[in-house]
Design a protein around this motif. Structure first.
Motif, PDB file in Angstrom:
ATOM      1  N   ARG A  49       0.837  -1.211   0.000  1.00  0.00           N
ATOM      2  CA  ARG A  49       0.000   0.000   0.000  1.00  0.00           C
ATOM      3  C   ARG A  49       0.867   1.256   0.000  1.00  0.00           C
ATOM      4  NH1 ARG A  49      -3.153  -3.352   3.013  1.00  0.00           N
ATOM      5  NH2 ARG A  49      -2.325  -2.691   5.016  1.00  0.00           N
ATOM      6  N   GLU A  50       1.942   1.245   0.763  1.00  0.00           N
ATOM      7  CA  GLU A  50       2.842   2.410   0.784  1.00  0.00           C
ATOM      8  C   GLU A  50       3.507   2.613  -0.569  1.00  0.00           C
ATOM      9  OE1 GLU A  50       3.210   4.869   2.979  1.00  0.00           O
ATOM     10  OE2 GLU A  50       1.652   3.885   4.161  1.00  0.00           O
ATOM     11  N   LYS A  68       0.812   4.154  -2.732  1.00  0.00           N
ATOM     12  CA  LYS A  68       0.581   5.548  -2.333  1.00  0.00           C
ATOM     13  C   LYS A  68       1.720   6.445  -2.799  1.00  0.00           C
ATOM     14  CE  LYS A  68      -2.217   4.470   1.722  1.00  0.00           C
ATOM     15  NZ  LYS A  68      -2.243   4.452   3.200  1.00  0.00           N
ATOM     16  N   THR A  69       2.938   5.928  -2.787  1.00  0.00           N
ATOM     17  CA  THR A  69       4.091   6.696  -3.263  1.00  0.00           C
ATOM     18  C   THR A  69       3.939   6.986  -4.754  1.00  0.00           C
ATOM     19  OG1 THR A  69       5.547   5.775  -1.568  1.00  0.00           O
ATOM     20  CG2 THR A  69       6.611   6.653  -3.547  1.00  0.00           C
ATOM     21  N   ILE A  89       1.100   7.054  -6.453  1.00  0.00           N
ATOM     22  CA  ILE A  89      -0.039   7.958  -6.619  1.00  0.00           C
ATOM     23  C   ILE A  89       0.351   9.394  -6.295  1.00  0.00           C
ATOM     24  CG2 ILE A  89      -2.284   8.567  -5.622  1.00  0.00           C
ATOM     25  CD1 ILE A  89      -2.774   5.475  -5.386  1.00  0.00           C
ATOM     26  N   ALA A  90       1.172   9.582  -5.268  1.00  0.00           N
ATOM     27  CA  ALA A  90       1.590  10.930  -4.869  1.00  0.00           C
ATOM     28  C   ALA A  90       2.507  11.570  -5.906  1.00  0.00           C
ATOM     29  CB  ALA A  90       2.286  10.882  -3.512  1.00  0.00           C
ATOM     30  N   ASN A  91       3.311  10.753  -6.567  1.00  0.00           N
ATOM     31  CA  ASN A  91       4.309  11.303  -7.489  1.00  0.00           C
ATOM     32  C   ASN A  91       3.889  11.315  -8.957  1.00  0.00           C
ATOM     33  OD1 ASN A  91       6.836  12.006  -5.895  1.00  0.00           O
ATOM     34  ND2 ASN A  91       6.257  10.009  -5.057  1.00  0.00           N
ATOM     35  N   LEU A 142       3.049  14.692 -10.530  1.00  0.00           N
ATOM     36  CA  LEU A 142       4.212  15.578 -10.652  1.00  0.00           C
ATOM     37  C   LEU A 142       4.977  15.312 -11.946  1.00  0.00           C
ATOM     38  CD1 LEU A 142       5.571  15.230  -6.992  1.00  0.00           C
ATOM     39  CD2 LEU A 142       4.147  17.075  -7.902  1.00  0.00           C
ATOM     40  N   ALA A 195      -6.425   3.916  -5.640  1.00  0.00           N
ATOM     41  CA  ALA A 195      -6.113   4.924  -6.658  1.00  0.00           C
ATOM     42  C   ALA A 195      -7.327   5.801  -6.947  1.00  0.00           C
ATOM     43  CB  ALA A 195      -5.624   4.246  -7.935  1.00  0.00           C
ATOM     44  N   ASP A 237      -9.629   6.795  -4.970  1.00  0.00           N
ATOM     45  CA  ASP A 237      -9.760   7.822  -3.935  1.00  0.00           C
ATOM     46  C   ASP A 237      -8.932   9.061  -4.265  1.00  0.00           C
ATOM     47  OD1 ASP A 237     -11.505   6.213  -2.543  1.00  0.00           O
ATOM     48  OD2 ASP A 237     -10.003   5.513  -1.111  1.00  0.00           O
ATOM     49  N   SER A 238      -7.861   8.867  -5.040  1.00  0.00           N
ATOM     50  CA  SER A 238      -6.991   9.974  -5.437  1.00  0.00           C
ATOM     51  C   SER A 238      -7.275  10.434  -6.863  1.00  0.00           C
ATOM     52  CB  SER A 238      -5.533   9.542  -5.332  1.00  0.00           C
ATOM     53  OG  SER A 238      -5.232   9.128  -4.035  1.00  0.00           O
ATOM     54  N   ILE A 254      -6.828   8.832  -9.549  1.00  0.00           N
ATOM     55  CA  ILE A 254      -5.749   8.373 -10.427  1.00  0.00           C
ATOM     56  C   ILE A 254      -6.206   7.068 -11.057  1.00  0.00           C
ATOM     57  CG2 ILE A 254      -3.383   7.462 -10.486  1.00  0.00           C
ATOM     58  CD1 ILE A 254      -3.165  10.316  -9.843  1.00  0.00           C
TER      59      ILE A 254
END
Length: 154
Positions: free
Chosen positions: A17-18, A21-22, A24-26, A29, A83, A85-86, A88
């Motif tokens: 999951r981490e 999430k990494t 999804i966060a990047n 960008l 994903a 939820d974000s 993505i």
């Protein structure tokens, strides 16, 4: 370096999951696309499996493969929900084989610029992302690889 195609190895564990999430966060960008792979490694299953509905299932049987595929579909659906939820979109990949090889091969097939995976797997998914898998991918892959550790609960 800008990464346009990310491959995340996902197994449903905290580490997986981490890693997701990494990515999804990047991804926004870098304007990158995210692919998520779930690898079922039949080698880690017992020689027989017991299905509560039909009893003992012989390895390599059609029913056995179906059980593995359903497990993979559940994990990939979970990844898609994270994903979503974000906002993505991800491209799922279900593969049966040795995770150490399949992660690298899939990354090559999709022309990934970066592989993201957890440092270990937990629980029901520990047969997927073990420390040896992340070590093997890091040392064998010609593609940049990011190993993510799960963050401690606060």
């Amino acid at each position: 370096m800008v990464f346009k195609t990310l491959l995340v190895a996902y197994d449903g564990s905290e580490f997986g999951r981490e890693a997701l999430k990494t990515a999804i966060a990047n991804a926004p960008l870098w304007d990158a696309k995210i692919h998520v792979i779930y690898v079922v490694n039949p080698r880690y299953y017992a020689s027989t499996i017991v299905d509560p509905q039909i009893g003992v299932v012989e390895p390599r049987s059609e029913h056995w493969i179906g059980m593995l595929e359903r497990e993979a579909e559940e994990m990939l659906a979970e990844a898609e929900e994270i994903a979503k939820d974000s906002e993505i979109e991800i491209t799922p990949h279900m593969v049966i084989g040795d995770p150490r090889d399949e992660i690298i091969e899939t990354a090559k097939e999709i022309d990934a610029d970066l592989i993201i995976l957890g440092s270990a797997g937990k629980g029901r998914a520990k047969r997927f992302l073990l420390g040896s898998v992340s070590t093997s991918v890091v040392t064998q892959s010609p593609i940049a690889t990011l190993v993510v550790h799960a963050l401690p609960e606060e």
